[in-house]
Design a protein around this motif. Structure first.
Motif, PDB file in Angstrom:
ATOM      1  N   SER A   9      18.030 -74.861  13.674  1.00 37.52           N
ATOM      2  CA  SER A   9      17.049 -73.788  13.509  1.00 37.52           C
ATOM      3  C   SER A   9      16.953 -73.345  12.057  1.00 37.52           C
ATOM      4  O   SER A   9      15.856 -73.129  11.530  1.00 37.52           O
ATOM      5  N   VAL A  10      18.089 -73.210  11.391  1.00 34.36           N
ATOM      6  CA  VAL A  10      18.097 -72.797   9.997  1.00 34.36           C
ATOM      7  C   VAL A  10      17.477 -73.870   9.117  1.00 34.36           C
ATOM      8  O   VAL A  10      16.686 -73.569   8.220  1.00 34.36           O
ATOM      9  N   VAL A  11      17.793 -75.123   9.365  1.00 30.78           N
ATOM     10  CA  VAL A  11      17.230 -76.228   8.583  1.00 30.78           C
ATOM     11  C   VAL A  11      15.718 -76.297   8.789  1.00 30.78           C
ATOM     12  O   VAL A  11      14.952 -76.485   7.833  1.00 30.78           O
ATOM     13  N   THR A  12      15.264 -76.119  10.020  1.00 31.84           N
ATOM     14  CA  THR A  12      13.834 -76.125  10.302  1.00 31.84           C
ATOM     15  C   THR A  12      13.129 -74.980   9.586  1.00 31.84           C
ATOM     16  O   THR A  12      12.060 -75.161   8.995  1.00 31.84           O
ATOM     17  N   LEU A  13      13.719 -73.800   9.600  1.00 35.33           N
ATOM     18  CA  LEU A  13      13.141 -72.644   8.922  1.00 35.33           C
ATOM     19  C   LEU A  13      13.057 -72.872   7.417  1.00 35.33           C
ATOM     20  O   LEU A  13      12.035 -72.581   6.791  1.00 35.33           O
ATOM     21  N   ILE A  14      14.107 -73.415   6.823  1.00 33.79           N
ATOM     22  CA  ILE A  14      14.105 -73.700   5.386  1.00 33.79           C
ATOM     23  C   ILE A  14      13.039 -74.735   5.049  1.00 33.79           C
ATOM     24  O   ILE A  14      12.322 -74.590   4.045  1.00 33.79           O
ATOM     25  N   CYS A  15      12.888 -75.760   5.873  1.00 36.94           N
ATOM     26  CA  CYS A  15      11.863 -76.780   5.625  1.00 36.94           C
ATOM     27  C   CYS A  15      10.457 -76.189   5.724  1.00 36.94           C
ATOM     28  O   CYS A  15       9.590 -76.509   4.909  1.00 36.94           O
ATOM     29  N   VAL A  16      10.235 -75.328   6.702  1.00 33.48           N
ATOM     30  CA  VAL A  16       8.916 -74.698   6.850  1.00 33.48           C
ATOM     31  C   VAL A  16       8.614 -73.809   5.652  1.00 33.48           C
ATOM     32  O   VAL A  16       7.491 -73.819   5.120  1.00 33.48           O
ATOM     33  N   LEU A  17       9.585 -73.025   5.194  1.00 33.30           N
ATOM     34  CA  LEU A  17       9.369 -72.159   4.046  1.00 33.30           C
ATOM     35  C   LEU A  17       9.124 -72.970   2.769  1.00 33.30           C
ATOM     36  O   LEU A  17       8.249 -72.626   1.971  1.00 33.30           O
ATOM     37  N   PHE A  18       9.872 -74.038   2.583  1.00 36.61           N
ATOM     38  CA  PHE A  18       9.696 -74.887   1.411  1.00 36.61           C
ATOM     39  C   PHE A  18       8.312 -75.555   1.424  1.00 36.61           C
ATOM     40  O   PHE A  18       7.613 -75.564   0.412  1.00 36.61           O
ATOM     41  N   LEU A  19       7.926 -76.086   2.560  1.00 41.48           N
ATOM     42  CA  LEU A  19       6.617 -76.719   2.685  1.00 41.48           C
ATOM     43  C   LEU A  19       5.505 -75.701   2.478  1.00 41.48           C
ATOM     44  O   LEU A  19       4.489 -75.992   1.834  1.00 41.48           O
ATOM     45  N   SER A  20       5.697 -74.511   2.987  1.00 38.25           N
ATOM     46  CA  SER A  20       4.707 -73.454   2.805  1.00 38.25           C
ATOM     47  C   SER A  20       4.561 -73.097   1.326  1.00 38.25           C
ATOM     48  O   SER A  20       3.444 -72.859   0.846  1.00 38.25           O
ATOM     49  N   GLY A  21       5.657 -73.042   0.598  1.00 35.78           N
ATOM     50  CA  GLY A  21       5.597 -72.770  -0.832  1.00 35.78           C
ATOM     51  C   GLY A  21       4.825 -73.830  -1.587  1.00 35.78           C
ATOM     52  O   GLY A  21       4.015 -73.517  -2.472  1.00 35.78           O
ATOM     53  N   ILE A  22       5.034 -75.090  -1.234  1.00 31.12           N
ATOM     54  CA  ILE A  22       4.323 -76.185  -1.890  1.00 31.12           C
ATOM     55  C   ILE A  22       2.828 -76.118  -1.587  1.00 31.12           C
ATOM     56  O   ILE A  22       1.989 -76.252  -2.494  1.00 31.12           O
ATOM     57  N   VAL A  23       2.489 -75.885  -0.340  1.00 31.46           N
ATOM     58  CA  VAL A  23       1.078 -75.823   0.053  1.00 31.46           C
ATOM     59  C   VAL A  23       0.393 -74.631  -0.603  1.00 31.46           C
ATOM     60  O   VAL A  23      -0.733 -74.752  -1.114  1.00 31.46           O
ATOM     61  N   MET A  24       1.047 -73.484  -0.624  1.00 36.51           N
ATOM     62  CA  MET A  24       0.448 -72.302  -1.240  1.00 36.51           C
ATOM     63  C   MET A  24       0.253 -72.503  -2.740  1.00 36.51           C
ATOM     64  O   MET A  24      -0.748 -72.071  -3.303  1.00 36.51           O
ATOM     65  N   GLY A  25       1.192 -73.161  -3.398  1.00 31.21           N
ATOM     66  CA  GLY A  25       1.049 -73.462  -4.813  1.00 31.21           C
ATOM     67  C   GLY A  25      -0.128 -74.384  -5.078  1.00 31.21           C
ATOM     68  O   GLY A  25      -0.890 -74.181  -6.028  1.00 31.21           O
ATOM     69  N   ASN A  26      -0.295 -75.392  -4.241  1.00 29.18           N
ATOM     70  CA  ASN A  26      -1.412 -76.317  -4.382  1.00 29.18           C
ATOM     71  C   ASN A  26      -2.744 -75.600  -4.172  1.00 29.18           C
ATOM     72  O   ASN A  26      -3.695 -75.803  -4.924  1.00 29.18           O
ATOM     73  N   LEU A  27      -2.814 -74.762  -3.139  1.00 31.05           N
ATOM     74  CA  LEU A  27      -4.041 -74.019  -2.877  1.00 31.05           C
ATOM     75  C   LEU A  27      -4.364 -73.054  -4.018  1.00 31.05           C
ATOM     76  O   LEU A  27      -5.527 -72.904  -4.404  1.00 31.05           O
ATOM     77  N   ALA A  28      -3.346 -72.407  -4.557  1.00 34.89           N
ATOM     78  CA  ALA A  28      -3.568 -71.472  -5.663  1.00 34.89           C
ATOM     79  C   ALA A  28      -4.045 -72.216  -6.906  1.00 34.89           C
ATOM     80  O   ALA A  28      -4.927 -71.741  -7.611  1.00 34.89           O
ATOM     81  N   PHE A  29      -3.487 -73.374  -7.167  1.00 40.02           N
ATOM     82  CA  PHE A  29      -3.921 -74.171  -8.314  1.00 40.02           C
ATOM     83  C   PHE A  29      -5.380 -74.577  -8.169  1.00 40.02           C
ATOM     84  O   PHE A  29      -6.163 -74.476  -9.114  1.00 40.02           O
ATOM     85  N   ARG A  30      -5.762 -75.021  -6.973  1.00 37.52           N
ATOM     86  CA  ARG A  30      -7.140 -75.434  -6.741  1.00 37.52           C
ATOM     87  C   ARG A  30      -8.109 -74.268  -6.803  1.00 37.52           C
ATOM     88  O   ARG A  30      -9.280 -74.459  -7.144  1.00 37.52           O
ATOM     89  N   ALA A  31      -7.640 -73.053  -6.467  1.00 41.51           N
ATOM     90  CA  ALA A  31      -8.517 -71.880  -6.487  1.00 41.51           C
ATOM     91  C   ALA A  31      -8.513 -71.186  -7.843  1.00 41.51           C
ATOM     92  O   ALA A  31      -9.283 -70.256  -8.055  1.00 41.51           O
ATOM     93  N   GLY A  32      -7.647 -71.591  -8.755  1.00 45.93           N
ATOM     94  CA  GLY A  32      -7.588 -70.979 -10.073  1.00 45.93           C
ATOM     95  C   GLY A  32      -6.847 -69.654 -10.085  1.00 45.93           C
ATOM     96  O   GLY A  32      -7.104 -68.804 -10.926  1.00 45.93           O
ATOM     97  N   LEU A  33      -5.905 -69.481  -9.173  1.00 49.53           N
ATOM     98  CA  LEU A  33      -5.115 -68.254  -9.103  1.00 49.53           C
ATOM     99  C   LEU A  33      -3.724 -68.515  -9.681  1.00 49.53           C
ATOM    100  O   LEU A  33      -3.380 -69.640 -10.019  1.00 49.53           O
ATOM    101  N   GLY A  34      -2.913 -67.470  -9.762  1.00 52.42           N
ATOM    102  CA  GLY A  34      -1.560 -67.609 -10.289  1.00 52.42           C
ATOM    103  C   GLY A  34      -0.675 -68.449  -9.382  1.00 52.42           C
ATOM    104  O   GLY A  34      -0.379 -68.051  -8.259  1.00 52.42           O
TER     105      GLY A  34
END
Length: 74
Positions: A9-34
């Protein structure tokens, strides 16, 4: 039937949070945000940050074009 142990459960949660960080960074880059801000938010609260991102992106877009202008988006 799927049964998770505490470690899985902890490993799954860490993977979801890490993947979410990567996706949010990519979306922010494409939108021109910080990018750093949205990566950190994605790492901290995970997929819950996505509606916040959409709202922020919409407000940033409205600020840049002004309140009285109209546009067509396809």
């Amino acid at each position: 039937m799927l049964v998770f142990t505490n470690v899985q459960s902890v490993v799954t949660l860490i993977c979801v949070l890490f993947l979410s960080g990567i996706v949010m960074g990519n979306l922010a880059f494409r939108a021109g945000l910080g990018v750093k801000r949205w990566i950190l938010l994605g790492l901290l609260i995970g997929p819950v940050a996505y509606p916040l991102f959409n709202t922020h992106k919409h407000y940033a877009w409205r600020r840049s074009v002004g309140k009285s202008s109209g546009s067509l988006r396809f």
